[in-house]
Write a protein that holds these residues in place. Structure first.
Motif, PDB file in Angstrom:
ATOM      1  N   MET A  48       0.833  -1.204   0.000  1.00 48.98           N
ATOM      2  CA  MET A  48       0.000   0.000   0.000  1.00 48.98           C
ATOM      3  C   MET A  48       0.870   1.258   0.000  1.00 48.98           C
ATOM      4  O   MET A  48       0.577   2.226  -0.713  1.00 48.98           O
ATOM      5  CB  MET A  48      -0.913   0.005   1.230  1.00 48.98           C
ATOM      6  N   ILE A  49       1.936   1.241   0.776  1.00 48.91           N
ATOM      7  CA  ILE A  49       2.842   2.395   0.835  1.00 48.91           C
ATOM      8  C   ILE A  49       3.546   2.575  -0.508  1.00 48.91           C
ATOM      9  O   ILE A  49       3.648   3.697  -1.026  1.00 48.91           O
ATOM     10  CB  ILE A  49       3.841   2.226   1.997  1.00 48.91           C
ATOM     11  N   SER A 109       1.672   6.345  -7.074  1.00 51.67           N
ATOM     12  CA  SER A 109       0.547   7.162  -7.525  1.00 51.67           C
ATOM     13  C   SER A 109       0.829   8.658  -7.385  1.00 51.67           C
ATOM     14  O   SER A 109       0.251   9.465  -8.105  1.00 51.67           O
ATOM     15  CB  SER A 109      -0.735   6.789  -6.788  1.00 51.67           C
ATOM     16  N   HIS A 110       1.722   9.024  -6.476  1.00 55.50           N
ATOM     17  CA  HIS A 110       2.110  10.424  -6.305  1.00 55.50           C
ATOM     18  C   HIS A 110       3.421  10.743  -7.046  1.00 55.50           C
ATOM     19  O   HIS A 110       3.980  11.830  -6.873  1.00 55.50           O
ATOM     20  CB  HIS A 110       2.239  10.772  -4.820  1.00 55.50           C
ATOM     21  N   GLU A 111       3.896   9.768  -7.809  1.00 57.01           N
ATOM     22  CA  GLU A 111       5.120   9.926  -8.614  1.00 57.01           C
ATOM     23  C   GLU A 111       6.297  10.431  -7.781  1.00 57.01           C
ATOM     24  O   GLU A 111       6.979  11.384  -8.143  1.00 57.01           O
ATOM     25  CB  GLU A 111       4.853  10.841  -9.801  1.00 57.01           C
ATOM     26  N   LEU A 130       5.777  11.948   4.546  1.00 54.28           N
ATOM     27  CA  LEU A 130       5.686  10.699   5.297  1.00 54.28           C
ATOM     28  C   LEU A 130       4.415   9.988   4.859  1.00 54.28           C
ATOM     29  O   LEU A 130       3.333  10.566   4.912  1.00 54.28           O
ATOM     30  CB  LEU A 130       5.652  10.994   6.800  1.00 54.28           C
ATOM     31  N   ILE A 131       4.551   8.748   4.391  1.00 51.43           N
ATOM     32  CA  ILE A 131       3.401   7.939   4.002  1.00 51.43           C
ATOM     33  C   ILE A 131       3.145   6.949   5.127  1.00 51.43           C
ATOM     34  O   ILE A 131       4.041   6.202   5.513  1.00 51.43           O
ATOM     35  CB  ILE A 131       3.657   7.179   2.687  1.00 51.43           C
ATOM     36  N   LEU A 174       0.870  11.599   3.859  1.00 52.49           N
ATOM     37  CA  LEU A 174       0.017  10.928   2.894  1.00 52.49           C
ATOM     38  C   LEU A 174      -0.494   9.638   3.534  1.00 52.49           C
ATOM     39  O   LEU A 174       0.251   8.939   4.221  1.00 52.49           O
ATOM     40  CB  LEU A 174       0.779  10.594   1.618  1.00 52.49           C
ATOM     41  N   ILE A 175      -1.750   9.341   3.297  1.00 53.09           N
ATOM     42  CA  ILE A 175      -2.384   8.141   3.848  1.00 53.09           C
ATOM     43  C   ILE A 175      -2.464   7.098   2.733  1.00 53.09           C
ATOM     44  O   ILE A 175      -3.077   7.360   1.691  1.00 53.09           O
ATOM     45  CB  ILE A 175      -3.788   8.453   4.388  1.00 53.09           C
ATOM     46  N   ALA A 176      -1.844   5.952   2.938  1.00 51.91           N
ATOM     47  CA  ALA A 176      -1.796   4.916   1.913  1.00 51.91           C
ATOM     48  C   ALA A 176      -3.104   4.152   1.790  1.00 51.91           C
ATOM     49  O   ALA A 176      -3.454   3.683   0.713  1.00 51.91           O
ATOM     50  CB  ALA A 176      -0.655   3.934   2.198  1.00 51.91           C
TER      51      ALA A 176
END
Length: 87
Positions: free
Chosen positions: A12-13, A19-21, A54-55, A83-85
């Motif tokens: 997921m991370i 997805s955020h490149e 930080l994810i 960011l929330i995975a």
């Protein structure tokens, strides 16, 4: 947490970073006996990075530090993007 559950969280991370490149410099895994030291190491790495991002798997990841929403706000006040995975 089982190895399979940890693998799902890692994926997921990774997916969130893709997805955020953005490149992923490290994944920190909390172990019960070393969690405070690992968290300190993680925070130091994030603060020292050119882009402080930080994810986390979910906001519940911050529950050990206090109210997760307030912990997130504290990080963001110090210039760290959270960011929330979890989808």
């Amino acid at each position: 947490m089982s190895g399979a559950e940890a693998a799902v969280l890692r994926q997921m991370i990774l997916d969130c970073a893709v997805s955020h490149e953005m490149p992923l410099d490290a994944i920190y895994v909390d172990e019960l006996d070393t969690a405070p030291a690992q968290l300190t190491e993680c925070i130091a790495a994030v603060v020292a990075a050119d882009e402080s991002i930080l994810i986390v798997p979910s906001l519940l990841h911050f529950a050990g530090l206090g109210n997760p929403v307030e912990v997130r706000a504290d990080f963001e006040r110090h210039g760290v993007t959270i960011l929330i995975a979890q989808q």
